[in-house]
Design an enzyme around this catalytic site. Sequence first.
Site, short mmCIF file in Angstrom:
data_model
loop_
_atom_site.label_atom_id
_atom_site.label_comp_id
_atom_site.label_asym_id
_atom_site.label_seq_id
_atom_site.Cartn_x
_atom_site.Cartn_y
_atom_site.Cartn_z
N ARG A 7 0.83 -1.21 0.00
CA ARG A 7 0.00 0.00 0.00
C ARG A 7 0.86 1.27 0.00
O ARG A 7 0.46 2.31 -0.51
CB ARG A 7 -0.96 0.01 1.19
CG ARG A 7 -0.28 0.01 2.55
CD ARG A 7 -1.25 0.20 3.68
NE ARG A 7 -0.62 0.04 4.99
CZ ARG A 7 -1.14 0.47 6.13
NH1 ARG A 7 -2.30 1.09 6.13
NH2 ARG A 7 -0.50 0.28 7.27
N SER A 34 -5.09 4.97 5.75
CA SER A 34 -4.92 3.52 5.60
C SER A 34 -4.58 3.12 4.18
O SER A 34 -3.82 2.17 3.95
CB SER A 34 -6.20 2.79 6.04
OG SER A 34 -6.43 2.97 7.42
N GLU A 55 -18.93 3.05 -0.64
CA GLU A 55 -18.13 2.49 -1.73
C GLU A 55 -18.90 2.36 -3.03
O GLU A 55 -18.34 2.51 -4.12
CB GLU A 55 -17.56 1.13 -1.31
CG GLU A 55 -16.54 1.18 -0.21
CD GLU A 55 -17.16 1.28 1.18
OE1 GLU A 55 -16.41 1.54 2.15
OE2 GLU A 55 -18.40 1.09 1.30
N PHE A 80 -14.38 -4.05 1.00
CA PHE A 80 -15.43 -3.09 0.66
C PHE A 80 -15.43 -2.73 -0.82
O PHE A 80 -16.48 -2.46 -1.40
CB PHE A 80 -15.26 -1.81 1.48
CG PHE A 80 -15.22 -2.04 2.97
CD1 PHE A 80 -16.07 -2.95 3.56
CD2 PHE A 80 -14.32 -1.36 3.76
CE1 PHE A 80 -16.04 -3.18 4.93
CE2 PHE A 80 -14.27 -1.58 5.13
CZ PHE A 80 -15.13 -2.48 5.72
N HIS A 106 -5.44 -3.74 2.24
CA HIS A 106 -5.72 -4.63 3.38
C HIS A 106 -6.30 -5.97 2.92
O HIS A 106 -7.22 -6.51 3.53
CB HIS A 106 -6.66 -3.95 4.38
CG HIS A 106 -6.04 -2.80 5.09
ND1 HIS A 106 -5.49 -1.72 4.44
CD2 HIS A 106 -5.88 -2.54 6.42
CE1 HIS A 106 -5.01 -0.85 5.32
NE2 HIS A 106 -5.23 -1.33 6.53
N ASP A 114 -7.66 -7.49 12.46
CA ASP A 114 -8.98 -7.02 12.03
C ASP A 114 -9.96 -8.17 11.83
O ASP A 114 -11.18 -7.95 11.82
CB ASP A 114 -8.87 -6.19 10.75
CG ASP A 114 -8.27 -4.82 11.01
OD1 ASP A 114 -8.04 -4.50 12.19
OD2 ASP A 114 -8.02 -4.09 10.05
N ARG A 164 -1.68 -4.54 3.88
CA ARG A 164 -1.33 -3.63 4.97
C ARG A 164 0.04 -3.95 5.56
O ARG A 164 0.83 -3.06 5.86
CB ARG A 164 -2.37 -3.72 6.09
CG ARG A 164 -2.03 -2.83 7.29
CD ARG A 164 -3.10 -2.85 8.35
NE ARG A 164 -3.09 -4.09 9.13
CZ ARG A 164 -3.89 -4.30 10.18
NH1 ARG A 164 -4.76 -3.38 10.55
NH2 ARG A 164 -3.83 -5.44 10.83
#
Length: 315
Positions: A7, A34, A55, A80, A106, A114, A164
């Site tokens: 990322r 993020s 989204e 998402f 992620h 998470d 991530r």
Amino acid sequence: MKKAATRDGYGQGLMELGEYNQDVVVLSADLTESTRTLEFSKKYPGRFIEAGVAEQNMAGMAAGLAFEGKIPFAGSFSVFSPGRNWDQIRVSICYSNANVKIAGSHAGLVTGEDGATHQALEDIAITRCLPNMVVLVPCDALEAKKATVAAALYKGPVYLRLAREKTAVVTTFETPFEIGKALVLREGDDAAIIACGTMVYPALEAAESLAAEGYSVCVINNPSIKPLDTETIVAAAVQTGAIVTAEEHQINGGLGGAVAEVLARNAPVPQEMVAVNDTFGESGRPKELLAKYGLTPWHIVDAVKRAVGRKQEQS
């Protein structure tokens, strides 16, 4: 070895694009930090849109921007986008062949604590099945930056899969990147490991371990899931006679399935798949999760031995 998250490479690629391409526009679903789009939003506020936690709307906004000649990069967590807005991506973007770039951060088990709701393990499958969609899974931060720039130059929908967790940087600034191309990182004759994303470095570790046992194993970095580098894959199958795929994704519909489709049509050889075996993840530290779900170098070693054993049984 130096480590960085893919990322981070995405964010760096956007900053480079923003400097010389005025058509590049970045959208975020309330995740600028993020998804590493925060710096772009600060430097180019007139080309940044905060879509909020919406989204589906973001996909439609990106499609509209593309129809007006812009090059939109729409970023969120991959569960998402493309997970929650798949219908909008299918109809508004892919059906219309809109020039939209979807960045799903992620992804995979290395999202860690998470947990299952945020660990996208199906995103390759749901994007590579879409007509007109290009699917890229860079192996490190440097390759992610190159993939981001290449996505902007490509005319049409692109999905960039990002992670991530910081992972080993195995490429260099000089390492070539091209949509539709795989890269042989290590030569070998007994078997070939075809890996993508965070599994490329474990594949190299596995090959090194196998070399100590007398195995000669080829390692291929395959960042372009769609279009797939059929020529390189078939050549590896013909040369080695045994293939192992490694990915941080469900065993169904990902890199392993894509490679199997190529082998079935062109060069049927024994294939083993290292992937998440049709189950959801859970909350935990990335290393612990990779071990529990069978995504370590040692799992790749075992898969190579199985593939070679099957090859020998057939000879």
